[in-house]
Motif scaffolding. Structure first.
Motif, PDB file in Angstrom:
ATOM      1  N   LYS A  69      46.981  45.034  39.003  1.00 53.18           N
ATOM      2  CA  LYS A  69      45.937  45.600  38.131  1.00 53.18           C
ATOM      3  C   LYS A  69      44.791  44.626  37.914  1.00 53.18           C
ATOM      4  CE  LYS A  69      46.554  49.612  37.590  1.00 53.18           C
ATOM      5  NZ  LYS A  69      45.940  50.902  37.508  1.00 53.18           N
ATOM      6  N   GLU A  71      42.688  44.742  40.994  1.00 58.41           N
ATOM      7  CA  GLU A  71      41.998  46.035  41.040  1.00 58.41           C
ATOM      8  C   GLU A  71      40.807  46.016  40.082  1.00 58.41           C
ATOM      9  OE1 GLU A  71      44.439  49.786  41.390  1.00 58.41           O
ATOM     10  OE2 GLU A  71      43.634  50.095  39.385  1.00 58.41           O
ATOM     11  N   HIS A  72      41.057  45.583  38.859  1.00 59.21           N
ATOM     12  CA  HIS A  72      39.989  45.592  37.854  1.00 59.21           C
ATOM     13  C   HIS A  72      38.901  44.565  38.158  1.00 59.21           C
ATOM     14  CE1 HIS A  72      42.428  47.744  34.459  1.00 59.21           C
ATOM     15  NE2 HIS A  72      42.282  48.462  35.546  1.00 59.21           N
ATOM     16  N   HIS A 112      38.382  46.663  46.089  1.00 59.67           N
ATOM     17  CA  HIS A 112      38.840  47.443  44.932  1.00 59.67           C
ATOM     18  C   HIS A 112      39.576  48.701  45.404  1.00 59.67           C
ATOM     19  CE1 HIS A 112      38.366  49.311  40.931  1.00 59.67           C
ATOM     20  NE2 HIS A 112      37.638  50.299  41.429  1.00 59.67           N
ATOM     21  N   TRP A 153      43.710  49.589  45.311  1.00 59.23           N
ATOM     22  CA  TRP A 153      44.200  50.853  44.739  1.00 59.23           C
ATOM     23  C   TRP A 153      45.070  51.597  45.750  1.00 59.23           C
ATOM     24  CZ3 TRP A 153      42.648  56.176  45.690  1.00 59.23           C
ATOM     25  CH2 TRP A 153      43.204  57.065  44.778  1.00 59.23           C
ATOM     26  N   HIS A 213      31.734  55.816  36.348  1.00 58.72           N
ATOM     27  CA  HIS A 213      33.147  55.633  36.711  1.00 58.72           C
ATOM     28  C   HIS A 213      33.810  54.631  35.753  1.00 58.72           C
ATOM     29  CE1 HIS A 213      36.549  54.551  39.377  1.00 58.72           C
ATOM     30  NE2 HIS A 213      36.130  53.293  39.378  1.00 58.72           N
ATOM     31  N   TRP A 222      45.710  59.751  35.014  1.00 61.23           N
ATOM     32  CA  TRP A 222      46.738  59.149  35.857  1.00 61.23           C
ATOM     33  C   TRP A 222      47.711  60.212  36.308  1.00 61.23           C
ATOM     34  CZ3 TRP A 222      45.494  57.312  30.974  1.00 61.23           C
ATOM     35  CH2 TRP A 222      44.744  56.143  30.958  1.00 61.23           C
TER      36      TRP A 222
END
Ligand code: HEM
Lengths: 207, 307
Positions: free
Chosen positions: A46, A49-50, A95, A99, A168, B265
């Motif tokens: 995470k 990703e972030h 990114h 994911w 987004h 999600w």
């Protein structure tokens, strides 16, 4: 002001573009170093990703700030714009790959539902799909092949990708958080500035 | 079994037992005898609950460094950094509404009348990650029975402390403070529903909701409200924070359900924290795997309507 911008422009001329690439890849390398030294906490997937998403957005903002900056302050960073755009795409691609591979793990059923059913992913994907042809044509051969006019037209799509990316981000977070709203505001101001500039240039051309 | 309030968590479950127990579990898992391992553990360590899972618990570090506790920041690592400011002693809980004995209850008084036990529960966040947590706590129904629930009561509402000079993010309108949660009375009385006051036999870390938090293991994590200062018995369904913020995304029930999709999600699968960089996602279970204990409460309800 003029003096400041002249000094800046002088400096810019002295700095080769590869320096920007080098600096631009620094966050990527730094994250990998932290990853391999277990400094990204208990959920490194995470964090990557972030962070990739965040840095990507920062480069997108960096890309669209260049023209208004020149108009407002005379500081001319045009020389670095291509590098900044390519770096933005690099981070957004990273990114997306984190994911796909590490987060949702190539479960194509879930991936497709996510892309079509979850608005924040739909918009993110829209941003990515717009950026891909821009990154692919960010080389002199493409400019020559396409002709400067149509190349420039194509690259105006940046002004669609930027708000898509910012929206987004606002949609990703839960509750009302400040940071994504700040990015959205900055993108908004830059887009309005760009439109204003264009109108002014048009009316100037008419005169 | 009753524990006096002056007993510390270490008295209730010595750490050595925990370490032992983890090794036992590892051994049992290696031999593929999960259920027998469970039985052994009961003798190795007094209160092994039938409700505990024999899955490998996450480490204390994982559980206490990866938190959603927006009063202390919105990043997962921020609560661990900022929650130290919280004063957890003295701590009083106001119990009001449709109860026979409303009032301000000191936490020590509450703890003196309940049985603390260990419950190793799966914990599933709405953000599609999960952990296994060895809580120490007591069944909420013990407290509710003590204060006397009146027959007109249908719901239980909970509130988190509001103290913006210690909970700094309460100075921002991320959510409408105080954080609020609620359960239907039968959910609150279910033996799975506990008030947790400890973790791994130690005092509950502040970032995990010290000194007392709810744990409802078949619901998404945000239902398990932290640092509770108020409990009200009501006739009407209470307002709950995430539902107030975004009713389309967060329902009152919020039962873990792989079939009911969430706008953000996919809930079909989850990532177990601590499994390493390449840990594979695992399928999410109906009611987070607690179907046998809770499904009957929702008989005849359309769970995609009442999500
Ligand atoms: C236009 C390019 C994009 C930019 C600039 C961007 C930027 C961001 C940012 C800043 C975040 C939040 C990071 C944080 O909370 O700190 C984020 C999260 C996320 N983005 Fe993107 N993104 C882009 C495209 C995409 C695409 C194409 C996808 C997938 C198809 C995607 C999927 C996600 C996911 C899954 C999250 C995290 C959600 C979670 O935390 O559960 N993004 N993105």
């Amino acid at each position: 002001m003029q003096q400041v911008s002249q000094t800046c422009n002088g400096l810019c001329r002295a700095i080769p573009v590869w320096v920007v690439y080098l600096l631009g890849f620094a966050p990527f390398v730094w994250l990998l170093i932290q990853l391999f030294t277990y400094q990204l906490g208990v959920d490194p997937v995470k964090v990557l990703e972030h962070e990739f998403g965040k840095v990507g957005l920062q480069f997108i903002v960096g890309g669209i700030v260049i023209t208004p900056l020149r108009n407002w302050t005379g500081i001319n960073l045009l020389k670095f714009r291509r590098a900044i755009g390519v770096l933005a795409f690099f981070y957004v691609l990273a990114h997306l790959l984190v994911w796909l591979v590490l987060d949702i793990q190539l479960l194509w059923g879930e991936i497709l539902t996510d892309i079509f059913k979850r608005p924040y992913i739909t918009i993110g994907m829209f941003g990515f799909l717009i950026m891909a042809p821009l990154a692919l044509t960010s080389n002199n051969t493409s400019v020559k092949k396409m002709g400067a006019m149509s190349w420039r037209k194509l690259h105006k799509l940046t002004y669609l990708a930027a708000p898509a990316a910012a929206i987004h981000y606002v949609m990703v977070v839960k509750g009302w958080q400040i940071e994504p709203l700040i990015y959205l505001a900055i993108v908004g101001v830059l887009l309005i500035a760009r439109i204003k500039l264009k109108q002014r240039n048009r009316s100037a051309a008419r005169v | 079994m009753r524990f006096k309030p002056d007993l510390t968590w270490a008295d209730v479950t010595p750490k050595a037992d925990f370490l032992n127990r983890r090794q036992l579990m590892k051994g049992a898992a290696a031999m593929g005898i999960g259920s027998i391992g469970g039985a052994t553990m009961a003798s190795a360590n007094a209160p092994a609950s039938i409700y505990s899972t024999d899955e490998e618990p996450n480490t204390l570090e994982e559980i206490s460094s990866y938190n959603n506790f927006y009063e202390f920041g919105t990043g997962k690592d921020e609560p661990a950094e900022h929650a130290y400011r919280l004063t957890t002693s003295p701590w009083t809980v106001e119990i009001d509404g449709l109860v026979d004995n409303p009032g301000m209850y000191d936490l020590n008084d509450i703890l003196s009348q309940v049985t603390i036990e260990e419950r190793i529960y799966r914990f599933r966040c709405v953000e599609a990650w999960s952990m296994v947590v060895p809580w120490n706590g007591f069944e909420l129904r013990q407290l509710l029975e003590r204060v006397g629930v009146q027959s007109s009561a249908k719901y239980v509402a909970f509130e988190t402390l509001v103290r913006p000079d210690e909970m700094l993010w309460q100075n921002y309108d991320i959510l409408e403070w105080p954080y609020r949660e609620g359960l239907r009375l039968d959910e609150a009385m279910n033996p799975l529903t506990i008030m947790a006051t400890g973790l791994y036999g130690e005092e509950l870390p502040k970032q995990n909701g010290a000194p007392m938090r709810l744990v409802v293991p078949w619901k998404y994590g945000f239902k398990s409200i932290k640092s509770i200062v108020k409990i009200s018995l009501t006739e009407e369904e209470p307002e709950t924070s995430w539902n107030m913020q975004n009713a389309r995304e967060y329902g009152f029930y919020s039962n873990v359900n792989p079939e009911v999709s969430h706008p953000r999600w996919s809930q079909a699968s989850e990532r177990r924290i601590g499994g390493g960089f390449f840990a594979t996602r695992q399928p999410t279970q109906m009611f987070n795997g607690y179907e046998q204990y809770v499904a009957s409460m929702y008989d005849g309800m359309d769970l995609s309507e009442n999500f």
